[in-house]
Scaffold this motif. Structure first.
Motif, mmCIF file in Angstrom:
data_model
loop_
_atom_site.group_PDB
_atom_site.id
_atom_site.type_symbol
_atom_site.label_atom_id
_atom_site.label_comp_id
_atom_site.label_asym_id
_atom_site.label_seq_id
_atom_site.Cartn_x
_atom_site.Cartn_y
_atom_site.Cartn_z
ATOM 1 N N LEU A 1 13.168 -12.440 -11.294
ATOM 2 C CA LEU A 1 13.484 -10.985 -10.754
ATOM 3 C C LEU A 1 12.242 -10.221 -11.192
ATOM 4 O O LEU A 1 11.936 -10.035 -12.399
ATOM 5 C CB LEU A 1 14.697 -10.444 -11.349
ATOM 6 N N ALA A 2 11.802 -9.435 -10.223
ATOM 7 C CA ALA A 2 10.803 -8.271 -10.307
ATOM 8 C C ALA A 2 11.086 -7.274 -9.671
ATOM 9 O O ALA A 2 11.215 -7.105 -8.456
ATOM 10 C CB ALA A 2 9.462 -8.924 -10.149
ATOM 11 N N ILE A 3 11.278 -5.991 -10.502
ATOM 12 C CA ILE A 3 11.820 -4.673 -9.867
ATOM 13 C C ILE A 3 10.343 -3.886 -10.150
ATOM 14 O O ILE A 3 9.815 -3.501 -11.411
ATOM 15 C CB ILE A 3 12.592 -3.859 -10.425
ATOM 16 N N LEU A 4 9.545 -3.524 -9.263
ATOM 17 C CA LEU A 4 8.140 -2.788 -9.038
ATOM 18 C C LEU A 4 8.178 -1.547 -9.087
ATOM 19 O O LEU A 4 8.701 -1.071 -8.274
ATOM 20 C CB LEU A 4 7.200 -3.447 -7.788
ATOM 21 N N PRO A 5 7.651 -1.055 -10.166
ATOM 22 C CA PRO A 5 7.831 0.550 -10.447
ATOM 23 C C PRO A 5 6.776 1.440 -9.406
ATOM 24 O O PRO A 5 5.594 0.937 -8.864
ATOM 25 C CB PRO A 5 7.266 1.028 -11.891
ATOM 26 N N GLY A 6 7.387 2.513 -9.132
ATOM 27 C CA GLY A 6 6.491 3.510 -8.213
ATOM 28 C C GLY A 6 6.227 3.048 -6.640
ATOM 29 O O GLY A 6 5.151 3.611 -6.135
ATOM 30 N N LEU A 7 7.066 2.238 -6.341
ATOM 31 C CA LEU A 7 6.826 1.566 -4.941
ATOM 32 C C LEU A 7 8.183 2.022 -3.953
ATOM 33 O O LEU A 7 9.305 2.007 -4.731
ATOM 34 C CB LEU A 7 6.489 0.208 -5.035
ATOM 35 N N THR A 8 7.951 1.683 -2.976
ATOM 36 C CA THR A 8 9.078 1.922 -1.900
ATOM 37 C C THR A 8 9.068 0.734 -1.083
ATOM 38 O O THR A 8 8.027 -0.310 -0.950
ATOM 39 C CB THR A 8 9.026 3.082 -1.083
ATOM 40 N N HIS A 9 10.093 0.510 -0.127
ATOM 41 C CA HIS A 9 10.135 -0.295 1.096
ATOM 42 C C HIS A 9 8.918 -0.234 1.849
ATOM 43 O O HIS A 9 8.473 -1.340 2.525
ATOM 44 C CB HIS A 9 11.553 -0.009 2.021
ATOM 45 N N TYR A 10 8.214 0.806 1.940
ATOM 46 C CA TYR A 10 7.063 1.054 2.946
ATOM 47 C C TYR A 10 5.745 0.729 2.614
ATOM 48 O O TYR A 10 4.762 1.076 3.098
ATOM 49 C CB TYR A 10 7.512 2.473 3.487
ATOM 50 N N ASP A 11 5.868 0.506 0.963
ATOM 51 C CA ASP A 11 4.314 0.403 0.674
ATOM 52 C C ASP A 11 4.434 -1.020 -0.593
ATOM 53 O O ASP A 11 3.174 -1.571 -0.670
ATOM 54 C CB ASP A 11 3.655 1.574 -0.095
ATOM 55 N N ILE A 12 5.222 -1.557 -0.553
ATOM 56 C CA ILE A 12 5.414 -2.543 -1.738
ATOM 57 C C ILE A 12 4.468 -3.874 -1.229
ATOM 58 O O ILE A 12 3.790 -4.372 -1.901
ATOM 59 C CB ILE A 12 6.926 -3.206 -1.879
ATOM 60 N N ASP B 1 13.671 1.122 -3.120
ATOM 61 C CA ASP B 1 13.786 0.266 -2.131
ATOM 62 C C ASP B 1 14.880 0.660 -0.980
ATOM 63 O O ASP B 1 15.301 1.763 -1.377
ATOM 64 C CB ASP B 1 13.887 -1.148 -2.466
ATOM 65 N N MET B 2 14.976 -0.058 -0.015
ATOM 66 C CA MET B 2 15.923 0.604 1.102
ATOM 67 C C MET B 2 17.507 0.077 0.451
ATOM 68 O O MET B 2 18.340 0.810 0.993
ATOM 69 C CB MET B 2 15.832 -0.542 2.379
ATOM 70 N N ALA B 3 17.574 -0.751 -0.591
ATOM 71 C CA ALA B 3 18.797 -0.986 -1.290
ATOM 72 C C ALA B 3 18.547 -0.633 -2.643
ATOM 73 O O ALA B 3 17.404 -0.700 -3.095
ATOM 74 C CB ALA B 3 19.362 -2.371 -1.006
ATOM 75 N N PRO B 4 19.604 -0.458 -3.552
ATOM 76 C CA PRO B 4 19.215 -0.009 -4.948
ATOM 77 C C PRO B 4 18.778 -1.073 -5.634
ATOM 78 O O PRO B 4 19.299 -2.376 -5.476
ATOM 79 C CB PRO B 4 20.586 0.521 -5.382
ATOM 80 N N PRO B 5 17.867 -0.934 -6.910
ATOM 81 C CA PRO B 5 17.695 -1.995 -7.946
ATOM 82 C C PRO B 5 19.049 -2.661 -8.079
ATOM 83 O O PRO B 5 18.913 -3.972 -8.229
ATOM 84 C CB PRO B 5 17.231 -1.283 -9.136
#
Length: 275
Positions: free
Chosen positions: A246-257, A211-215
Motif C-alpha cells: 500500500l502507498a498513500i502519496l502525500p501532497g497529491l490529488t486524483h488530478y495530479d497523482i 483522492d476521490m475517495a478517503p485514504p
C-alpha cells in the motif's frame, strides 16, 4: 449524420484487432514489459511526464482503452471487465511474457479486473486511485458523476479532455457518446471486495492523500489483501503473504497523482523489488 474516420497512418503507435476493438497502443523503451492504462476521458498521453522514468528499465506498452484517445468506440458498454479482456487479448497479440499491469483511476479498475480474470497472463499489478465500491467516493463527487452525459459535451469544450479527444480520436464527433457511456458506467453500483480478497497477483494499492475517495478506503482495500493486520516483523514475515503493498502519496490529488515522480517511484520500487 455523416461519420468520418480519421486517418490512422499518422499515429505514432499501432493498432491491434482484439475482441472487435481496434486497440491503439504505443511501445516505448526496453526491458521487462509493463502495460500502462490511463484514466477516464483521457488517453495514454497523460503519462508523458513520467514515461521517461518508467521506460528507463522497462518496455512500456501504453494503451488507449475502448472509446478513448486513438481507440474508437464500439457497440458495447464501457465496462471494465470487457476492457480487461481487451488488455489480456493484447498481451497475447504482442506475445508478452507475464507483463506487469499498471493503471490509474479507470485504468486502475481495468488493471484490477485483469488480475481478477486473467491472473495467469500477468506478473505484478499496480492499481492507483481505483476505488472498489461506488459508495466509497465522496458524495459531492458522486453527484458530479451523476451529471455526466452527452448534454455535458457543450460545457466541456474548453477542457483538456475535449481538446485531446478532438485532436486524436478517430471519430471526434463521438465525444458526446463517450460521455453518455462513461456516465452510465459511473452511475452503476458495484462492490469488488470479494474479487479483491481472492486476488493472487502481487498488487500495489496506490492513492493520493487527497483522492476521490478517503485514504481509509484504500487501507480497506489493503486489508482485504491481508495487509495492515499485524506488525510486519524484522524480516517482513508479517507482511501480506501474497506480496501486496500500500502507498498513500502525500501532497497529491486524483488530478495530479498520475504525473507525479512519487507515483513513478513507488511503482518501480514495487515492480522491481526482489527481481
Amino acid at each position: 449524420m455523416t461519420t468520418t474516420q480519421r486517418d490512422e497512418t499518422h499515429a505514432p503507435g499501432r493498432y491491434a484487432d482484439v475482441n472487435g476493438v481496434r486497440l491503439y497502443h504505443e511501445t516505448h523503451g526496453s526491458g521487462r514489459p509493463m502495460i500502462l492504462l490511463h484514466g477516464g476521458l483521457t488517453s495514454g498521453e497523460m503519462f508523458a511526464p513520467i514515461l521517461p522514468v518508467l521506460t528507463a528499465k522497462h518496455q512500456v506498452v501504453v494503451v488507449d482503452l475502448q472509446g478513448h484517445g486513438r481507440t474508437a468506440d464500439v457497440d458495447r458498454p464501457l465496462d471494465m471487465a470487457l476492457m480487461a479482456d481487451d488488455v489480456a487479448a493484447l498481451i497475447d497479440h504482442l506475445g508478452l511474457d507475464r507483463p506487469d499491469v499498471v493503471g490509474f483511476s479507470l485504468g486502475g479498475g481495468v488493471a484490477l479486473h485483469v488480475g481478477f480474470r486473467h491472473p495467469e497472463k500477468i506478473g505484478r499489478l499496480v492499481a492507483a486511485s481505483a476505488h472498489i465500491r461506488r459508495d466509497a467516493v465522496y458524495p459531492d463527487m458522486l453527484a458530479q458523476q451523476g451529471q455526466v452525459n452527452a448534454a455535458a459535451a457543450e460545457y466541456l469544450k474548453d477542457t483538456p479532455m475535449y481538446e485531446l479527444y478532438q485532436r486524436v480520436a478517430p471519430r471526434p464527433e463521438d465525444f458526446p457518446r463517450l460521455l453518455d457511456k462513461i456516465g452510465e458506467a459511473m452511475r452503476k453500483d458495484f462492490d469488488l471486495a470479494d474479487q479483491v480478497r481472492a486476488l493472487r497477483v502481487p498488487t500495489l494499492v496506490v492513492a493520493a492523500d487527497a483522492d476521490m475517495a478517503p485514504p481509509s478506503h484504500f487501507v480497506e482495500v489493503f486489508e482485504l489483501l491481508d495487509g495492515g493486520r499485524r506488525d510486519g516483523g524484522w524480516t517482513g514475515e508479517g507482511r501480506p503473504a501474497g506480496g501486496h503493498a500500500l502507498a498513500i502519496l502525500p501532497g497529491l490529488t486524483h488530478y495530479d497523482i498520475d504525473q507525479s515522480p512519487l507515483f513513478a517511484a513507488v511503482t518501480l520500487d514495487f515492480l522491481d523489488r526482489g527481481r
